[in-house]
Enzyme design. Structure first.
Site, PDB file in Angstrom:
ATOM      1  N   GLU A 151      -1.674 -11.963   0.806  1.00  0.00           N
ATOM      2  CA  GLU A 151      -1.634 -10.640   1.430  1.00  0.00           C
ATOM      3  C   GLU A 151      -0.622 -10.645   2.581  1.00  0.00           C
ATOM      4  O   GLU A 151       0.108  -9.671   2.783  1.00  0.00           O
ATOM      5  CB  GLU A 151      -3.018 -10.222   1.940  1.00  0.00           C
ATOM      6  CG  GLU A 151      -4.048 -10.010   0.839  1.00  0.00           C
ATOM      7  CD  GLU A 151      -3.778  -8.790  -0.048  1.00  0.00           C
ATOM      8  OE1 GLU A 151      -2.836  -8.037   0.197  1.00  0.00           O
ATOM      9  OE2 GLU A 151      -4.538  -8.622  -1.019  1.00  0.00           O
ATOM     10  N   ASP A 174      -1.041  -1.434   4.053  1.00  0.00           N
ATOM     11  CA  ASP A 174      -2.214  -1.774   3.225  1.00  0.00           C
ATOM     12  C   ASP A 174      -2.376  -3.288   3.138  1.00  0.00           C
ATOM     13  O   ASP A 174      -3.480  -3.821   3.236  1.00  0.00           O
ATOM     14  CB  ASP A 174      -2.010  -1.274   1.773  1.00  0.00           C
ATOM     15  CG  ASP A 174      -2.485   0.147   1.566  1.00  0.00           C
ATOM     16  OD1 ASP A 174      -2.857   0.807   2.549  1.00  0.00           O
ATOM     17  OD2 ASP A 174      -2.487   0.585   0.395  1.00  0.00           O
ATOM     18  N   GLU A 192       3.438  -6.437  -8.169  1.00  0.00           N
ATOM     19  CA  GLU A 192       2.328  -5.516  -7.937  1.00  0.00           C
ATOM     20  C   GLU A 192       1.720  -5.045  -9.264  1.00  0.00           C
ATOM     21  O   GLU A 192       0.510  -4.858  -9.372  1.00  0.00           O
ATOM     22  CB  GLU A 192       2.782  -4.288  -7.135  1.00  0.00           C
ATOM     23  CG  GLU A 192       3.201  -4.572  -5.695  1.00  0.00           C
ATOM     24  CD  GLU A 192       2.012  -4.833  -4.765  1.00  0.00           C
ATOM     25  OE1 GLU A 192       0.861  -4.641  -5.179  1.00  0.00           O
ATOM     26  OE2 GLU A 192       2.258  -5.237  -3.617  1.00  0.00           O
ATOM     27  N   HIS A 241       0.074   0.616  -5.271  1.00  0.00           N
ATOM     28  CA  HIS A 241       1.347  -0.010  -4.871  1.00  0.00           C
ATOM     29  C   HIS A 241       2.336  -0.066  -6.037  1.00  0.00           C
ATOM     30  O   HIS A 241       3.486   0.366  -5.919  1.00  0.00           O
ATOM     31  CB  HIS A 241       1.107  -1.429  -4.331  1.00  0.00           C
ATOM     32  CG  HIS A 241       0.206  -1.456  -3.130  1.00  0.00           C
ATOM     33  ND1 HIS A 241      -0.202  -2.627  -2.532  1.00  0.00           N
ATOM     34  CD2 HIS A 241      -0.358  -0.453  -2.411  1.00  0.00           C
ATOM     35  CE1 HIS A 241      -0.989  -2.339  -1.501  1.00  0.00           C
ATOM     36  NE2 HIS A 241      -1.102  -1.032  -1.412  1.00  0.00           N
TER      37      HIS A 241
END
Ligand SMILES: [Fe+2]
Ligand SMILES: [Fe+2]
Length: 392
Positions: free
Chosen positions: A223, A255, A135, A173
């Site tokens: 994702e 998310d 992230e 994140h």
């Protein structure tokens, strides 16, 4: 029909047959299939930096660019509303000890966090750290997004606005996971920070060139992959009694799910507007295989750090080779690829290849797992957890 090799995350090499397409469409220069290998699920060790790779062709055609531009208004109507307004968004501090409280109250909240974190096993921590580092390499992903389709404000203002909004949401994140891990006291922050600096400096090599179709396939896949892995770290945290961390990972997973929906929708639109071109982009990405964004991860010590992290993720069930087939299957179904019509012959071949791929991966995965069970478990030391040993 050709044979290529697939290397499973347990390092077992097996044969996989794939298709051979000769593209006749000038818009689809992305497809140049021949006797080439399908790249690995867990990539082989790479110490090189992506920026030092040989120059690649610029695969975005003027026709691609026109399609991209023509959808600018559609993005405003259909995609930008999928971003959450800041005032309705969660922020990392919502999940962390409240630093605005009097020192003793803050210290009490911190003590509770550290006590809960004591329950997390070492292998879980390794995976959580690897997820957090992935992230934290967000600058790489934003420049990736901006490279595809020339997403600048002059050309395609709403695509560019999506990229900025997406980045702003994603930025929370890494912040949240990083602060949690820092406060937990369980991990070696200097080694983690070093890994992040190495990783951002290395970039990533995704094989998408600057083709918007391939970029959207990659983003849709990633994702969903992060939705799955954060969902699993949430589930495991709950099992270890760390309910706050479970909420943290679950919130991040939500998310990722929303972002997945956005990218799947964008690629779905491309399939509607340019079915053959978009289908060829999917075929090409799946032939190359989706390489994980942090594949150039390095801590200055372990040249196989990414593979070791991926092996622990596999062992803990956070992200497994089986998930790869699941993601592919879910994308095939959401894009309705089996029933896609109006394709040219190259598009038809790509459709055949992609629609038959998931069961093949699943079969290979089963065999790899059977073999892995027969081998003795190995262990590796991770600098992120003070060189403690973890089995994988
Ligand atoms: Fe994320
Ligand atoms: Fe994401």
């Amino acid at each position: 029909m050709l044979h290529s090799h697939l290397i499973s995350s347990s390092g077992i090499t097996q044969k996989l047959t794939h298709y051979n397409v000769k593209s006749t469409n000038p818009n689809t220069r992305v497809v140049k299939l021949g006797r080439q290998s399908i790249s690995a699920i867990a990539t082989p060790p790479q110490s090189r930096s992506a920026v030092q790779s040989p120059l690649r062709t610029q695969s975005m055609s003027p026709e691609n660019m026109e399609i991209f531009k023509s959808l600018n208004g559609w993005v405003e109507q259909n995609i930008l509303p999928l971003l959450k307004p800041v005032e309705r968004s969660w922020q990392p501090h919502d999940f962390l000890p409240d630093s605005s409280l009097p020192t003793d109250v803050f210290q009490e909240q911190l003590r509770e966090l550290r006590e809960r974190a004591l329950e997390l096993p070492d292998d879980y921590l390794v995976v959580l750290v690897g997820d957090m580092i992935t992230e934290e390499a967000l600058p790489t992903y934003e420049s990736f997004a901006n490279r595809h389709g020339g997403a600048t404000d002059e050309n395609v203002a709403n695509w560019a606005a999506w990229n900025r909004g997406w980045t702003a949401e994603e930025n929370r994140h890494g912040d949240l996971l990083r602060t949690y891990l820092y406060l937990s006291g369980r991990v070696n922050m200097p080694m983690i920070e070093r890994t992040i600096q190495y990783l951002i400096g290395s970039g990533m090599e995704t094989g998408t060139e600057d083709n918007p179709y391939m970029g959207l396939v990659y983003a849709s896949f990633q994702e969903r992959a992060t939705f799955i892995s954060h969902g699993n770290t949430a589930r495991l945290a709950k099992g270890h009694g760390e309910t706050v961390l479970a909420r943290i990972c679950g919130t991040i997973a939500a998310d990722e799910k929303r972002h997945e929906n956005a990218y799947v929708k964008m690629m779905g639109k491309m399939l509607e507007v340019d079915p053959s071109g978009a289908m060829l982009g999917i075929g090409e990405m799946m032939r190359k295989k989706i390489i994980m964004p942090a594949h150039l991860m390095y801590d200055g010590q372990d040249p196989n750090l990414f593979n070791h992290y991926a092996a622990v993720a596999q062992k803990t069930g956070v992200y497994t080779a089986g998930d790869y087939a699941d993601i592919l299957e879910s994308l095939v179904s959401r894009w309705n690829l089996e029933k896609l019509e109006g394709l040219d012959s190259a598009g038809n071949e790509a459709q055949d290849f992609v629609c038959r791929l998931a069961p093949r991966f699943r079969k290979l995965q089963q065999r790899a797992e059977e073999r892995a069970h027969k081998t003795t478990p190995r262990t590796i030391r991770f600098s992120w957890i003070f060189d403690k040993e973890v089995a994988f």
